[in-house]
Design an enzyme around this catalytic site. Structure first.
Site, PDB file in Angstrom:
ATOM      1  CG  ASP A  10      -0.067   0.034   2.514  1.00 54.05           C
ATOM      2  OD1 ASP A  10       0.722  -0.901   2.718  1.00 54.05           O
ATOM      3  OD2 ASP A  10      -0.183   1.001   3.286  1.00 54.05           O
ATOM      4  CD  GLU A  11      -0.879   4.811   3.120  1.00 50.99           C
ATOM      5  OE1 GLU A  11      -1.830   5.574   3.392  1.00 50.99           O
ATOM      6  OE2 GLU A  11      -0.045   4.441   3.972  1.00 50.99           O
TER       7      GLU A  11
END
Length: 532
Positions: A325-326
């Site tokens: 993620d991210e």
């Protein structure tokens, strides 16, 4: 993923569905339903109006020789005694009202805990065949553990009689979970959590029949876990005393398993990984641009392989979480040698992100794991993910629907409802969050393996984690355990029962906050626990 998002308060005005509990007394109204104080609500429960009393030497008998079962029974007995002194005059009780033991019948001798382990049970108090006994039967020891938790909630200490009593007997409870995956995430990177705190969280999870501890072990801020293959990694810990040895991790796994809980280990790559380079600076793109992990360096994938090899010796759950993620790829494009590597391999930054995630997946598969990844991986290149991927939804609504339509499995943790660090999200929102929203196809529904509430660690440590988790996590736990048609359509209908469970947690030493107010709320004024 621990960012605060203000959620709207949604309260439904729909009346609670009738809950038929069978037997001599059928429950057919919300007011009658309030008599049942079990949390989460079982699939089926019937009760009467008699009282039974546990003898002072109330014991365990079983067809299954199991230390795990004996230990669980002892914990259950301690939980219902609550350190009270039991000194009733048992000669004053009718012999027919006394329970002398709990008899447990387990069908399978296999005590391996894994995803999909049968967790069903049937509890009868008293046994129709042996009135002096309560009777619990289950296919596995782990179903029996859930039955013990339910039995513990039927028992009360009577301060006037100085005895443990079972009200509203005879009871018949037939129960099994709605979803096989019912998780709670803890984050030991943003703040270190002592072993004693992690174990208390595991204890409290078992009371609510949650069965997966998602251990988000490392992140940008710290790397507290010993990795024997690469011993300098834990140089990224906050301090020498804020670390976990490999033996500590194995102890967490063992402790959780004894309580019917799997441990899902997460090693988040390629982002959220600045702390890795404290011990091994070559994992950074450069000294001044330190994450994500260097995609161009073969050493990065050797380290990842070493970590997952070490994990496979400790974390025996079917799944490993690889994050994903991210990911801000700026350091890849601003570091000259990585930029050259990208050009040589004819990749742009998004293709390099895909390359990293898929290579990490293959390493995990080589160590026998199936994979969980955060939803960004699916959003960006879902068709390329291994078919053994479970997509972990946290960002948006409708993602679970798209995931299962593609044939992949999904775990739901949408941040607007199931993020415990969002202190403005009240328990009612946790309760009404439905993992199968807009998923009507039965085959696709089966691909939603469950859900998870997430206790991101930016604003919690050992001082406040329990009151931030509870009772809101319990609201989600019922959503994940109880059959859909037995769930209240209006959370107001379960307020009293959840308040009762919160008080039960307090009695057992769990610092669960009052229902009124937001997450981590304090009691407003003097008053009974049941009215807070």
């Amino acid at each position: 993923m621990g960012k605060m998002v203000v959620s709207e308060w949604l309260f439904y005005a729909v009346a609670v569905a009738a809950l038929v509990l069978g037997n001599a007394l059928a429950v057919s109204s919300a007011s009658e339903n309030s008599k049942v104080k079990i949390w989460p609500m079982p699939a089926s429960a019937s009760y009467g109006n008699a009282q039974l009393y546990l003898t002072n030497d109330f014991g365990l008998s079983s067809n299954h020789e199991s230390q795990a079962l004996k230990d669980a029974f002892d914990r259950m007995l301690a939980a219902i005694k609550l350190d009270h002194v039991i000194d009733a005059n048992f000669s004053a009780f009718s012999p027919s009202s006394l329970l002398r033991a709990l008899h447990i019948v387990v069908s399978s001798p296999n005590e391996q805990l894994q995803y999909g382990t049968d967790e069903s049970y049937k509890l009868m108090v008293p046994s129709p065949e042996k009135p002096g006994y309560a009777h619990l039967e289950a296919k596995t020891v782990y179903g029996a553990l859930h039955g013990l938790q339910t039995f513990s909630q039927l028992c009360y200490f009577s301060i006037t009689r100085r005895v443990l009593e079972v009200r509203m007997s005879p009871w018949t409870v037939i129960d099994q979970p709605r979803f096989p995956y019912r998780g709670l995430l803890i984050d030991t990177s943003r703040h270190y959590l002592p072993m004693t705190v992690i174990k208390k969280v595991i204890d409290s999870m078992s009371y609510a029949k949650l069965n997966v501890l998602h251990w988000h072990i490392v992140d940008t801020q710290s790397f507290p876990l010993e990795i024997p293959s690469y011993p300098k990694l834990w140089n990224g810990a906050y301090s020498p005393s804020e670390r976990y040895s490999a033996a500590d991790a194995a102890e967490v796994v063992s402790y959780a398993q004894e309580r019917g809980i799997n441990v899902l280990a997460e090693i988040d790559v390629p982002g959220h990984a600045l702390s890795w380079g404290v011990g091994y600076p070559s994992l950074w793109p450069s000294k001044d641009c330190q994450q994500p992990l260097d995609v161009s360096n073969e050493f990065t994938f050797k380290v990842l392989d070493g970590i997952l090899s070490d994990f496979s010796k400790i974390f025996n759950f079917k799944f490993v979480h690889l994050g994903g993620d991210e990911v801000d790829t700026t350091c890849w494009t601003t570091t000259p040698r990585i930029r050259k590597w990208l050009k040589r391999h004819r990749m742009n930054e998004s293709q390099a992100y895909q390359y990293f995630v898929l290579r990490a997946q293959n390493i995990a598969l080589s160590h026998g794991y199936e994979i969980v990844n955060w939803e960004e991986t699916f959003n960006n290149f879902g068709s390329k993910l291994s078919r053994k991927t479970v997509v972990h939804n946290w960002l948006g609504s409708g993602v679970a629907q798209r995931v299962v339509e593609s044939g992949l499995r999904c775990i739901v943790s949408n941040q607007d409802k199931w993020y415990l660090d969002h202190l403005d999200t009240p328990w009612q929102e946790f309760y009404i969050n439905e993992p199968l929203t807009n998923i009507s196809n039965s085959k696709q529904q089966e691909l939603v393996i469950g859900g998870e509430v997430c206790m991101w660690g930016e604003t919690i440590d050992g001082s406040d984690i329990e009151q931030t988790i509870w009772p809101r996590a319990a609201a989600a736990a019922e959503r994940l355990w109880t059959p859909y048609d037995k769930l209240a359509k209006n959370p107001r209908e379960v307020t009293g029962r959840l308040a009762h469970f919160r008080c039960l947690l307090n009695q057992r030493g769990v610092a669960a906050a009052p229902l009124a107010g937001s997450g981590r709320a304090a009691p407003f004024n003097p008053g009974s626990c049941y009215e807070q």
